[in-house]
Write a protein that holds these residues in place. Structure first.
Motif, mmCIF file in Angstrom:
data_model
loop_
_atom_site.group_PDB
_atom_site.id
_atom_site.type_symbol
_atom_site.label_atom_id
_atom_site.label_comp_id
_atom_site.label_asym_id
_atom_site.label_seq_id
_atom_site.Cartn_x
_atom_site.Cartn_y
_atom_site.Cartn_z
ATOM 1 N N SER A 47 -13.431 5.372 -8.671
ATOM 2 C CA SER A 47 -12.775 5.602 -9.364
ATOM 3 C C SER A 47 -13.152 7.440 -9.907
ATOM 4 O O SER A 47 -14.414 7.611 -10.045
ATOM 5 C CB SER A 47 -12.118 4.548 -11.242
ATOM 6 O OG SER A 47 -13.938 4.925 -10.765
ATOM 7 N N LYS A 49 -18.437 1.909 -5.431
ATOM 8 C CA LYS A 49 -18.717 0.251 -5.542
ATOM 9 C C LYS A 49 -18.430 0.059 -4.320
ATOM 10 O O LYS A 49 -17.104 0.279 -3.314
ATOM 11 C CB LYS A 49 -17.924 -1.013 -6.070
ATOM 12 C CG LYS A 49 -17.943 -0.836 -8.250
ATOM 13 C CD LYS A 49 -17.806 -1.937 -8.966
ATOM 14 C CE LYS A 49 -18.820 -1.572 -10.494
ATOM 15 N NZ LYS A 49 -17.925 -2.855 -11.316
ATOM 16 N N VAL A 54 -7.916 5.518 -9.653
ATOM 17 C CA VAL A 54 -8.315 4.234 -8.849
ATOM 18 C C VAL A 54 -7.694 4.023 -7.535
ATOM 19 O O VAL A 54 -7.110 3.694 -7.595
ATOM 20 C CB VAL A 54 -8.598 3.409 -9.653
ATOM 21 C CG1 VAL A 54 -9.663 1.833 -9.246
ATOM 22 C CG2 VAL A 54 -9.323 3.778 -11.679
ATOM 23 N N ILE A 55 -8.350 4.003 -7.115
ATOM 24 C CA ILE A 55 -8.630 3.547 -5.689
ATOM 25 C C ILE A 55 -9.105 2.143 -5.003
ATOM 26 O O ILE A 55 -9.665 2.386 -5.056
ATOM 27 C CB ILE A 55 -8.278 5.180 -4.597
ATOM 28 C CG1 ILE A 55 -7.646 5.777 -4.698
ATOM 29 C CG2 ILE A 55 -7.987 4.486 -3.159
ATOM 30 C CD1 ILE A 55 -8.048 6.995 -5.465
ATOM 31 N N GLU A 56 -8.586 1.394 -4.545
ATOM 32 C CA GLU A 56 -8.790 0.152 -4.311
ATOM 33 C C GLU A 56 -9.038 -0.274 -2.722
ATOM 34 O O GLU A 56 -7.852 -0.266 -2.592
ATOM 35 C CB GLU A 56 -9.003 -1.020 -5.305
ATOM 36 C CG GLU A 56 -9.455 -0.509 -6.469
ATOM 37 C CD GLU A 56 -9.083 -2.051 -7.506
ATOM 38 O OE1 GLU A 56 -10.077 -3.369 -6.411
ATOM 39 O OE2 GLU A 56 -8.560 -2.180 -8.695
ATOM 40 N N GLU A 111 0.487 -0.829 0.088
ATOM 41 C CA GLU A 111 0.111 0.444 -0.105
ATOM 42 C C GLU A 111 1.124 1.291 -0.081
ATOM 43 O O GLU A 111 0.570 2.320 -0.946
ATOM 44 C CB GLU A 111 -0.784 -0.210 0.987
ATOM 45 C CG GLU A 111 -1.935 -0.973 1.463
ATOM 46 C CD GLU A 111 -1.135 -2.034 1.764
ATOM 47 O OE1 GLU A 111 -2.606 -3.604 1.617
ATOM 48 O OE2 GLU A 111 -0.321 -2.309 2.078
ATOM 49 N N SER A 158 -13.920 -1.938 -1.138
ATOM 50 C CA SER A 158 -14.140 -0.986 -2.057
ATOM 51 C C SER A 158 -13.873 -0.121 -2.864
ATOM 52 O O SER A 158 -12.429 -0.322 -2.663
ATOM 53 C CB SER A 158 -14.789 0.806 -0.976
ATOM 54 O OG SER A 158 -15.945 -0.045 -0.235
ATOM 55 N N LYS A 159 -14.204 0.011 -3.857
ATOM 56 C CA LYS A 159 -13.223 0.801 -5.131
ATOM 57 C C LYS A 159 -13.881 2.402 -5.382
ATOM 58 O O LYS A 159 -15.431 2.007 -5.895
ATOM 59 C CB LYS A 159 -13.334 0.035 -6.290
ATOM 60 C CG LYS A 159 -12.684 0.277 -7.549
ATOM 61 C CD LYS A 159 -13.036 -0.891 -8.495
ATOM 62 C CE LYS A 159 -11.911 -0.670 -9.974
ATOM 63 N NZ LYS A 159 -12.535 -1.789 -11.073
#
Length: 307
Positions: A129, A144, A101-103, A54, A126-127
């Motif tokens: 973008s 999401k 995009v952050i997952e 991360e 969660s995701k």
């Protein structure tokens, strides 16, 4: 560790966003180059920790002028080269598609600052973008999972989810779109929520939830901020299935349920995110269930009258 000329050129093209598909494939196959990324990430923090995927992600993203990302807490870290390879390929995909995009993995929460200084706190599993280019003209985010938004004033701000959209100007609101759910809570300002052809406007203290019949149902909320942002998951008349899904996300574990347990039975209550044993007891005791927790964080639920 010394990189040869070819490796240095690959790394420079990667950091300068000039790497093509051939370069990326070469990086993925070069264990020494991946190890260099690992070491340089650790030493830049003036200590010698093990490689944390991360943190490497945040550092590499920052070199590409991506939005500020602050990891709030994490219970597990990944240290394998395989993860690093996935990371490299993933970032390349994002750049190719001009998407940020952050997952967020299970057992984590992350806070993101968008280009207009809007803040988003993203829940586990969660995701989120968005496209940075022309952001001030088109403030559009795709989500999401679950996130809490503090939106700066400006042009229309839109959040798209698989089950419905939310539009605001400047406000604070929470969206929960896990596992077929769609619920929006308004804490400040006004929020327009749409699903198919239905549109409702929320004011502070109001929430809307998509019913099983496909209609938007409005109700009241009394809290000032979402409970999950304070380390608590709260439920009112939620199915056991939804409660267990949330428990898996917050603790990064696997739950097996015996076939004779009704996953649609309702649960009202809450559990904390920092004590797994207490969380399991909080859920199981009111529903007359028992559980078995193994050392590798696998849980089995069964009826209380069974051994």
């Amino acid at each position: 560790m010394n990189l040869n000329t070819t490796q240095k050129e690959l790394l420079n093209r990667w950091l300068n966003r000039e790497a093509d598909e051939t370069d990326i494939n070469a990086i993925k196959k070069d264990a020494e180059l991946l190890a260099y990324i690992k070491i340089s990430t650790a030493t830049s923090q003036l200590q010698a920790p093990e490689f944390e995927t991360e943190k490497a992600y945040v550092k590499l993203i920052s070199k590409r002028n991506q939005p500020k990302v602050r990891k709030l807490f994490a219970y597990q870290n990944v240290f394998k080269y395989a993860a690093a390879i996935t990371l490299v390929a993933g970032i390349y995909f994002l750049l190719q598609n001009k998407q940020n995009v952050i997952e967020v993995a299970y057992a984590q929460q992350t806070e993101v600052v968008l280009p207009d200084a809007s803040e988003v706190r993203i829940n586990a599993g969660s995701k989120l973008s968005f496209q940075k280019k022309n952001w001030n003209k088109n403030r559009l985010v795709q989500l999401k999972g679950e996130a809490y938004f503090k939106v700066s004033k400006g042009k229309k701000f839109t959040v798209k989810t698989p089950l419905g959209n939310v539009q605001v100007v400047g406000t604070q609101f929470n969206i929960n779109q896990y596992d077929g759910l769609f619920e929006v809570e308004c804490y400040e300002g006004k929020v327009d929520v749409s699903h198919n052809r239905q549109i409702v406007r929320l004011t502070p203290g109001k929430s809307v939830k998509l019913s099983p019949e496909g209609t938007l149902v409005i109700s009241n909320i009394v809290r000032e901020i979402p409970d999950w942002t304070t380390g608590v998951s709260d439920f009112e008349g939620s199915s056991l299935k939804d409660v267990l899904n949330e428990l898996e996300r917050q603790y990064n574990l696997k739950i097996d349920v015996e076939k004779d347990i009704d996953l649609e039975q309702k649960f009202t209550g809450s559990f904390n995110h920092d004590d797994l044993d207490l969380a399991l007891k909080t859920i199981c005791l009111p529903l007359k269930l028992s559980y078995h927790l193994t050392s590798d964080k696998k849980v089995t639920l069964h009826a209380q009258d069974k051994p």
